[in-house]
Design a protein around this motif. Structure first.
Motif, short mmCIF file in Angstrom:
data_model
loop_
_atom_site.label_atom_id
_atom_site.label_comp_id
_atom_site.label_asym_id
_atom_site.label_seq_id
_atom_site.Cartn_x
_atom_site.Cartn_y
_atom_site.Cartn_z
N GLY A 179 20.58 73.89 140.75
CA GLY A 179 21.56 74.86 141.21
C GLY A 179 22.94 74.23 141.31
O GLY A 179 23.09 73.00 141.32
N THR A 180 23.95 75.08 141.40
CA THR A 180 25.31 74.56 141.44
C THR A 180 25.56 73.72 142.70
O THR A 180 26.33 72.76 142.65
CB THR A 180 26.33 75.71 141.37
N THR A 181 24.93 74.06 143.80
CA THR A 181 25.09 73.28 145.03
C THR A 181 24.54 71.87 144.83
O THR A 181 25.18 70.87 145.22
CB THR A 181 24.37 73.97 146.20
N GLU A 182 23.36 71.76 144.21
CA GLU A 182 22.77 70.45 143.96
C GLU A 182 23.62 69.63 142.99
O GLU A 182 23.84 68.44 143.20
CB GLU A 182 21.36 70.61 143.37
N ILE A 183 24.13 70.30 141.97
CA ILE A 183 24.96 69.60 140.98
C ILE A 183 26.24 69.12 141.64
O ILE A 183 26.67 67.98 141.44
CB ILE A 183 25.26 70.52 139.79
N ALA A 184 26.86 69.97 142.45
CA ALA A 184 28.10 69.58 143.13
C ALA A 184 27.86 68.39 144.04
O ALA A 184 28.68 67.46 144.10
CB ALA A 184 28.65 70.77 143.92
N ARG A 185 26.74 68.39 144.73
CA ARG A 185 26.42 67.27 145.62
C ARG A 185 26.23 65.98 144.82
O ARG A 185 26.70 64.92 145.22
CB ARG A 185 25.15 67.60 146.41
N MET A 186 25.56 66.07 143.68
CA MET A 186 25.34 64.88 142.84
C MET A 186 26.64 64.35 142.25
O MET A 186 26.84 63.15 142.15
CB MET A 186 24.37 65.20 141.70
N LEU A 187 27.51 65.26 141.84
CA LEU A 187 28.75 64.86 141.18
C LEU A 187 29.89 64.62 142.15
O LEU A 187 31.01 64.29 141.73
CB LEU A 187 29.16 65.93 140.15
N LEU A 188 29.60 64.83 143.45
CA LEU A 188 30.61 64.63 144.49
C LEU A 188 31.84 65.50 144.26
O LEU A 188 32.98 65.05 144.38
CB LEU A 188 31.01 63.15 144.60
N THR A 189 31.59 66.75 143.88
CA THR A 189 32.67 67.73 143.70
C THR A 189 32.30 68.99 144.47
O THR A 189 31.21 69.12 145.01
CB THR A 189 32.88 68.08 142.21
N SER A 190 33.22 69.94 144.45
CA SER A 190 32.97 71.18 145.18
C SER A 190 32.15 72.14 144.33
O SER A 190 32.14 72.06 143.09
CB SER A 190 34.29 71.84 145.57
N VAL A 191 31.49 73.06 145.01
CA VAL A 191 30.66 74.06 144.31
C VAL A 191 31.52 74.93 143.39
O VAL A 191 31.13 75.17 142.24
CB VAL A 191 29.87 74.91 145.34
N PRO A 192 32.69 75.44 143.83
CA PRO A 192 33.51 76.25 142.92
C PRO A 192 33.92 75.49 141.65
O PRO A 192 33.99 76.08 140.57
CB PRO A 192 34.73 76.62 143.75
N THR A 193 34.17 74.18 141.78
CA THR A 193 34.55 73.38 140.60
C THR A 193 33.39 73.34 139.61
O THR A 193 33.58 73.51 138.40
CB THR A 193 34.93 71.95 141.03
N VAL A 194 32.19 73.10 140.11
CA VAL A 194 31.01 73.04 139.24
C VAL A 194 30.77 74.41 138.60
O VAL A 194 30.49 74.50 137.40
CB VAL A 194 29.77 72.57 140.03
N GLN A 195 30.89 75.48 139.38
CA GLN A 195 30.70 76.83 138.83
C GLN A 195 31.71 77.11 137.73
O GLN A 195 31.36 77.67 136.69
CB GLN A 195 30.83 77.87 139.95
N VAL A 199 32.59 69.45 121.69
CA VAL A 199 33.75 70.29 121.98
C VAL A 199 33.94 70.47 123.50
O VAL A 199 35.04 70.75 123.96
CB VAL A 199 33.65 71.65 121.25
N LEU A 200 32.88 70.25 124.26
CA LEU A 200 32.95 70.37 125.72
C LEU A 200 33.42 69.05 126.33
O LEU A 200 33.14 67.98 125.80
CB LEU A 200 31.57 70.72 126.30
N SER A 201 34.11 69.15 127.46
CA SER A 201 34.51 67.93 128.16
C SER A 201 33.26 67.26 128.73
O SER A 201 32.23 67.90 128.94
CB SER A 201 35.49 68.27 129.28
N ARG A 202 33.35 65.96 129.01
CA ARG A 202 32.21 65.24 129.55
C ARG A 202 31.72 65.85 130.87
O ARG A 202 30.52 66.06 131.03
CB ARG A 202 32.57 63.76 129.72
N PRO A 203 32.62 66.16 131.82
CA PRO A 203 32.14 66.78 133.06
C PRO A 203 31.44 68.13 132.82
O PRO A 203 30.44 68.44 133.47
CB PRO A 203 33.41 66.96 133.90
N ALA A 204 31.94 68.91 131.86
CA ALA A 204 31.31 70.19 131.55
C ALA A 204 29.95 69.98 130.91
O ALA A 204 29.00 70.71 131.20
CB ALA A 204 32.21 71.02 130.63
N GLN A 205 29.84 68.97 130.04
CA GLN A 205 28.55 68.66 129.42
C GLN A 205 27.51 68.31 130.48
O GLN A 205 26.39 68.81 130.45
CB GLN A 205 28.68 67.48 128.44
N VAL A 206 27.91 67.47 131.42
CA VAL A 206 26.98 67.02 132.46
C VAL A 206 26.55 68.21 133.32
O VAL A 206 25.35 68.43 133.57
CB VAL A 206 27.62 65.91 133.32
N ALA A 207 27.52 68.98 133.76
CA ALA A 207 27.20 70.12 134.64
C ALA A 207 26.33 71.14 133.92
O ALA A 207 25.33 71.62 134.48
CB ALA A 207 28.50 70.77 135.13
#
Length: 160
Positions: free
Chosen positions: A135-151, A117-125
Motif C-alpha cells: 500500500g501507499t502508506t507502507e511504501i511511504a514509510r519504506m522510502l521515508l516520504t509522505s503518502v501524498p508524494t508516493v501517491q 522513461v520513468l524516474s527512479r523514484p517512480a520506478q521503485v514506487a
C-alpha cells in the motif's frame, strides 16, 4: 633480462610456436587451453632462461612445461570435483525447491514498472505497488516520504 635471451625466445616461438600449440591441442583437445598453456610456458621461459640458459631443444622444453601445467590444471579440477562431491554428500537433499518461478506476466509487469522513461523514484514506487502489492502508506514509510508524494509518483508513473 638479457636482450639476447629475449630475442632467442621470440625466435623459438616464431619457429616452434605452431608446433607447440598443435601438440598441446592434441593432448588437451581444446585450442584455447592449448594457447593459454603455451603462453604460460613462454612466460616460464622468460623467467628461467636468462638465469639457466636456453635449453638444447627449446621447443621441446616449452611443450614439456605446458604439458606439466595442463596436468596440474587437470589435477586441480579433479580435486575441486571431489570436494564438491564431498560437500554434496554432506548437504541435505532437497526434495522440493523453496522457490517458484515468476510467471511471465509478472516478469513483464516488472519490466513495465521499471521502464527507463520513468524516474527512479517512480520506478521503485510503482514496482512496490503493482508487483509487490504494498500500500501507499507502507511504501511511504519504506522510502521515508509522505503518502501524498508516493501517491503522486504512482499516479504519474501509471499515466506515463
Amino acid at each position: 633480462m638479457s636482450e639476447e635471451v629475449t630475442e632467442r625466445i621470440a625466435a623459438v616461438w616464431r619457429i616452434e610456436g605452431a608446433s607447440v600449440v598443435a601438440t598441446l591441442t592434441r593432448v588437451t583437445g581444446d585450442v584455447a587451453l592449448a594457447e593459454d598453456l603455451a603462453s604460460a610456458a613462454v612466460l616460464a621461459a622468460l623467467e628461467q632462461w636468462p638465469g639457466e640458459g636456453v635449453p638444447r631443444n627449446p621447443g621441446a622444453w616449452l611443450t614439456a612445461v605446458a604439458k606439466r601445467r595442463a596436468i596440474d590444471t587437470w589435477r586441480r579440477e579433479d580435486r575441486r570435483r571431489e570436494r564438491y562431491a564431498q560437500l554434496a554428500a554432506v548437504l541435505p537433499a532437497e526434495t522440493e525447491p523453496d522457490w517458484e518461478p515468476i510467471p511471465d506476466d509478472v516478469l513483464r509487469l516488472v519490466f513495465i514498472a521499471c521502464h527507463p522513461v520513468l524516474s527512479r523514484p517512480a520506478q521503485v514506487a510503482l514496482t512496490l505497488r503493482v508487483v509487490g502489492g504494498l500500500g501507499t502508506t507502507e511504501i511511504a514509510r519504506m522510502l521515508l516520504t509522505s503518502v501524498p508524494t508516493v501517491q503522486a509518483r504512482i499516479t504519474r508513473a501509471k499515466r506515463t
